[in-house]
Design a protein around this motif. Structure first.
Motif, mmCIF file in Angstrom:
data_model
loop_
_atom_site.group_PDB
_atom_site.id
_atom_site.type_symbol
_atom_site.label_atom_id
_atom_site.label_comp_id
_atom_site.label_asym_id
_atom_site.label_seq_id
_atom_site.Cartn_x
_atom_site.Cartn_y
_atom_site.Cartn_z
ATOM 1 N N PRO A 1 0.798 -1.234 0.000
ATOM 2 C CA PRO A 1 0.000 0.000 0.000
ATOM 3 C C PRO A 1 0.831 1.286 0.000
ATOM 4 C CG PRO A 1 -0.740 -1.497 1.706
ATOM 5 C CD PRO A 1 0.524 -2.032 1.198
ATOM 6 N N THR A 2 2.129 1.195 0.324
ATOM 7 C CA THR A 2 2.953 2.413 0.324
ATOM 8 C C THR A 2 2.987 3.063 -1.050
ATOM 9 O OG1 THR A 2 4.472 0.759 1.150
ATOM 10 C CG2 THR A 2 4.856 3.012 1.812
ATOM 11 N N LEU A 3 2.791 2.263 -2.100
ATOM 12 C CA LEU A 3 2.772 2.816 -3.456
ATOM 13 C C LEU A 3 1.671 3.862 -3.584
ATOM 14 C CD1 LEU A 3 4.800 0.900 -4.761
ATOM 15 C CD2 LEU A 3 3.059 0.258 -6.362
ATOM 16 N N GLY A 4 0.463 3.490 -3.119
ATOM 17 C CA GLY A 4 -0.653 4.424 -3.214
ATOM 18 C C GLY A 4 -0.496 5.598 -2.270
ATOM 19 N N THR A 5 0.064 5.349 -1.078
ATOM 20 C CA THR A 5 0.081 6.412 -0.082
ATOM 21 C C THR A 5 1.235 7.379 -0.258
ATOM 22 O OG1 THR A 5 1.207 4.929 1.403
ATOM 23 C CG2 THR A 5 -1.147 5.167 1.699
ATOM 24 N N THR A 6 2.220 7.078 -1.106
ATOM 25 C CA THR A 6 3.280 8.068 -1.325
ATOM 26 C C THR A 6 3.076 8.772 -2.669
ATOM 27 O OG1 THR A 6 4.708 6.333 -2.173
ATOM 28 C CG2 THR A 6 4.993 6.960 0.118
ATOM 29 N N LEU A 7 3.485 8.109 -3.732
ATOM 30 C CA LEU A 7 3.444 8.755 -5.041
ATOM 31 C C LEU A 7 2.021 8.819 -5.585
ATOM 32 C CD1 LEU A 7 5.842 9.929 -6.422
ATOM 33 C CD2 LEU A 7 5.963 7.936 -7.886
ATOM 34 N N GLY A 8 1.208 7.796 -5.287
ATOM 35 C CA GLY A 8 -0.160 7.767 -5.804
ATOM 36 C C GLY A 8 -0.963 8.959 -5.324
ATOM 37 N N ILE A 9 -1.010 9.122 -3.998
ATOM 38 C CA ILE A 9 -1.780 10.244 -3.454
ATOM 39 C C ILE A 9 -1.123 11.565 -3.848
ATOM 40 C CG2 ILE A 9 -0.668 10.412 -1.188
ATOM 41 C CD1 ILE A 9 -4.308 10.407 -1.231
ATOM 42 N N GLY A 10 0.211 11.573 -3.945
ATOM 43 C CA GLY A 10 0.909 12.797 -4.353
ATOM 44 C C GLY A 10 0.464 13.246 -5.736
ATOM 45 N N CYS A 11 0.403 12.307 -6.690
ATOM 46 C CA CYS A 11 -0.003 12.652 -8.057
ATOM 47 C C CYS A 11 -1.434 13.183 -8.078
ATOM 48 C CB CYS A 11 0.099 11.428 -8.963
ATOM 49 S SG CYS A 11 1.776 10.994 -9.373
ATOM 50 N N VAL A 12 -2.342 12.496 -7.368
ATOM 51 C CA VAL A 12 -3.746 12.929 -7.377
ATOM 52 C C VAL A 12 -3.874 14.317 -6.753
ATOM 53 C CG1 VAL A 12 -6.035 12.411 -6.480
ATOM 54 C CG2 VAL A 12 -4.650 10.595 -7.410
ATOM 55 N N LEU A 13 -3.115 14.573 -5.678
ATOM 56 C CA LEU A 13 -3.203 15.883 -5.022
ATOM 57 C C LEU A 13 -2.665 16.989 -5.919
ATOM 58 C CD1 LEU A 13 -2.238 14.966 -1.360
ATOM 59 C CD2 LEU A 13 -4.438 15.725 -2.191
ATOM 60 N N ILE A 14 -1.549 16.708 -6.623
ATOM 61 C CA ILE A 14 -1.010 17.734 -7.523
ATOM 62 C C ILE A 14 -2.005 18.006 -8.653
ATOM 63 C CG2 ILE A 14 0.845 18.266 -9.150
ATOM 64 C CD1 ILE A 14 2.697 16.666 -7.377
ATOM 65 N N ALA A 15 -2.643 16.929 -9.168
ATOM 66 C CA ALA A 15 -3.651 17.109 -10.216
ATOM 67 C C ALA A 15 -4.790 17.988 -9.721
ATOM 68 C CB ALA A 15 -4.184 15.740 -10.656
ATOM 69 N N SER A 16 -5.245 17.702 -8.498
ATOM 70 C CA SER A 16 -6.355 18.471 -7.934
ATOM 71 C C SER A 16 -5.958 19.939 -7.730
ATOM 72 C CB SER A 16 -6.778 17.831 -6.609
ATOM 73 O OG SER A 16 -7.711 18.601 -5.930
ATOM 74 N N MET A 17 -4.728 20.160 -7.244
ATOM 75 C CA MET A 17 -4.250 21.517 -7.013
ATOM 76 C C MET A 17 -4.189 22.300 -8.316
ATOM 77 S SD MET A 17 -1.496 21.104 -4.014
ATOM 78 C CE MET A 17 -0.084 21.718 -4.766
ATOM 79 N N LEU A 18 -3.643 21.640 -9.349
ATOM 80 C CA LEU A 18 -3.512 22.283 -10.659
ATOM 81 C C LEU A 18 -4.884 22.608 -11.239
ATOM 82 C CD1 LEU A 18 -1.327 22.998 -12.738
ATOM 83 C CD2 LEU A 18 -1.659 20.753 -13.735
ATOM 84 N N TYR A 19 -5.802 21.641 -11.136
ATOM 85 C CA TYR A 19 -7.136 21.807 -11.695
ATOM 86 C C TYR A 19 -7.861 22.992 -11.059
ATOM 87 C CZ TYR A 19 -11.998 20.689 -12.756
ATOM 88 O OH TYR A 19 -13.294 20.740 -13.157
ATOM 89 N N PHE A 20 -7.880 23.023 -9.704
ATOM 90 C CA PHE A 20 -8.628 24.092 -9.045
ATOM 91 C C PHE A 20 -7.933 25.442 -9.173
ATOM 92 C CE2 PHE A 20 -10.692 20.507 -6.875
ATOM 93 C CZ PHE A 20 -12.001 20.849 -7.162
ATOM 94 N N SER A 21 -6.589 25.433 -9.242
ATOM 95 C CA SER A 21 -5.880 26.707 -9.405
ATOM 96 C C SER A 21 -6.219 27.340 -10.747
ATOM 97 C CB SER A 21 -4.375 26.500 -9.281
ATOM 98 O OG SER A 21 -4.054 26.004 -8.023
ATOM 99 N N VAL A 22 -6.248 26.510 -11.808
ATOM 100 C CA VAL A 22 -6.584 27.055 -13.124
ATOM 101 C C VAL A 22 -8.049 27.436 -13.191
ATOM 102 C CG1 VAL A 22 -6.663 26.523 -15.588
ATOM 103 C CG2 VAL A 22 -4.740 25.755 -14.216
ATOM 104 N N LEU A 23 -8.896 26.606 -12.568
ATOM 105 C CA LEU A 23 -10.331 26.831 -12.617
ATOM 106 C C LEU A 23 -10.725 28.123 -11.918
ATOM 107 C CD1 LEU A 23 -12.798 25.239 -13.648
ATOM 108 C CD2 LEU A 23 -13.083 24.368 -11.350
ATOM 109 N N GLN A 24 -10.130 28.365 -10.742
ATOM 110 C CA GLN A 24 -10.526 29.541 -9.964
ATOM 111 C C GLN A 24 -9.562 30.707 -10.166
ATOM 112 O OE1 GLN A 24 -11.043 28.241 -5.944
ATOM 113 N NE2 GLN A 24 -12.553 26.694 -6.505
ATOM 114 N N THR A 25 -8.595 30.548 -11.083
ATOM 115 C CA THR A 25 -7.578 31.567 -11.410
ATOM 116 C C THR A 25 -6.967 32.206 -10.153
ATOM 117 O OG1 THR A 25 -9.277 33.279 -11.641
ATOM 118 C CG2 THR A 25 -8.559 32.158 -13.656
ATOM 119 N N ARG A 26 -6.696 31.366 -9.156
ATOM 120 C CA ARG A 26 -5.926 31.791 -7.993
ATOM 121 C C ARG A 26 -5.302 30.528 -7.422
ATOM 122 N NH1 ARG A 26 -8.536 30.808 -2.949
ATOM 123 N NH2 ARG A 26 -10.428 29.653 -3.333
#
Lengths: 95, 146, 162
Positions: free
Chosen positions: B48-73
């Motif tokens: 499970p360390t695969l999901g909890t390190t890089l897996g969750i990291g990738c999803v969080l960066i995707a979410s951050m990028l998505y909402f930053s562009v969406l809300q232009t802040r």
């Protein structure tokens, strides 16, 4: 629908399918795990996958509300897994 | 037909978001597959360390990028989940591994290494001593039952 | 300075966390967050945690990059092990490594690093014999692992915390 929206829709859907399948695998281990520690480990994995699924739902709907739910799941998952691990070690949660 | 994603993003943002999401979810799936495939508990605990390190990291960066562009802040609160996961995942996995080791030793399983020998001349102190005593008592009890 | 602001790093972290949770940078939330962070860090003084010494931020930054690189590398390695058909000739097992580090914070960070890296997990630390028990998924050479843990992580952590 533009190309970007199409790409996002399908990749979010695929990611959700992956995560749903991962949750099914983890649930399998919870039910069939030969020993108690296998079940607790699988339950922890189930929590993490569920949290990631919520984040993808947030991307899909475009609301940040799902973020709070994900944070709560992360907190509860940590507390419950450490309590269960403590239980396995001693047979009681509070010493 | 599937429900479309709510917002429209420029393609330069949509592409990395899509790739990171797929990578993160794929890593989580691989990790959970390892939970099914690997042979013993001590091997499975790595998966499970695969999901909890890089897996969750990738999803969080995707979410951050998505909402930053969406809300232009800059939307950065996903960092909180990332920090929280980095601190808690090792704790839970360590606790689980120690619990499994303790249970295996109590049962007299010879697949796991024995506890370290107590230091010569020094007094046994703290929780280690009591654990040791409890394990010895349990072994005696098991032997009696047999 | 120490009396007014006992844990400067902790206070700053709490303030940043408050601002991230509130998602705002207005004067009101900065002031409220600052007061709360200050109060929490002064409350911590009453709990008397063992004093941490944190030096050499450059080495800490270097260590963070090394850990990130190792996590990505071992993610790929473990994914390959899981997806490879058949069992292969992989051998997993326990390794006992003697440690020189004594500082509890350094040991805690080392435990987090080792467990967060897929393929290795910290199982047990015995403070009497100062030895660490690891479980490694793909165990080829036990001495190589001892060299990696001691040379790559422990020496840098000792520079930072001791």
């Amino acid at each position: 629908m533009t190309a970007a929206a199409l790409l996002l829709t399908w990749s979010v859907l695929l990611a959700q399918l992956f995560l749903g399948l991962a949750m099914a695998f983890a649930a399998f281990r919870v039910l069939w795990g030969p020993r108690a520690q296998d079940r607790v480990l699988a339950l922890d994995t189930l929590y993490v996958n569920g949290m990631m699924l919520l984040l993808t739902f947030g991307i899909r709907t475009g609301t940040t509300l799902y973020f709070e739910a994900a944070l709560v799941i992360a907190l509860l998952g940590f507390v419950s897994t450490s309590a269960l691990a403590k239980f396995l070690m001693r047979g009681e949660v509070i010493e | 037909m599937t429900q479309a994603v709510a917002a429209d993003l420029p393609i330069w943002a949509a592409l990395p978001v899509a790739l990171l999401l797929l990578l993160g979810a794929g890593l989580a799936l691989t990790g959970t597959l390892g939970l099914l495939r690997l042979g013993s508990f001590y091997e499975r605990v790595h998966a499970p360390t695969l999901g909890t390190t890089l897996g969750i990291g990738c999803v969080l960066i995707a979410s951050m990028l998505y909402f930053s562009v969406l809300q232009t802040r800059p939307v950065l609160h996903e960092v909180l989940i990332a920090v929280f996961m980095t601190v808690t995942t090792p704790v839970t996995l360590m606790l689980l591994a120690r619990a499994a080791l303790y249970r295996d030793r109590r049962e007299g399983n010879d697949q796991v290494p024995p506890p370290p020998p107590p230091p010569r001349g020094g007094q046994e102190e703290g929780p280690d001593g009591t654990t040791e005593e409890m394990a010895a008592m349990d072994r005696a009890e098991l032997a009696e039952r047999r | 300075m120490r009396r007014v602001l006992p844990h400067p790093l902790l206070t700053a972290c709490l303030l940043v966390m408050w601002l991230l949770l509130n998602q705002s940078l207005t004067a009101g939330s900065v002031i409220l967050g600052g007061v709360l962070a200050l109060g929490a860090s002064r409350a911590l003084v009453r709990l008397e945690p063992p004093r941490a010494r944190f030096r050499r931020p450059g080495v800490a930054l270097q260590l963070a990059f090394i850990v990130l690189r190792d996590i990505i590398r071992s993610n790929i390695a473990v994914a390959r092990i899981i997806l490879r058909p058949g069992r292969g000739d992989r051998r997993s097992g326990f390794v006992r490594i003697p440690l020189d580090m004594r500082d509890p914070y350094g040991l805690a960070v080392l435990a987090c690093i080792i467990t967060a890296t897929p393929g290795t997990i910290w199982v047990e630390y015995d403070s009497a014999s100062r030895s660490l028990l690891l479980h490694i998924l793909d165990l080829i050479d036990e001495d190589a692992w001892a060299r990696i843990i001691k040379g790559r992580y422990e020496s840098r952590l000792m520079e930072i915390f001791e």
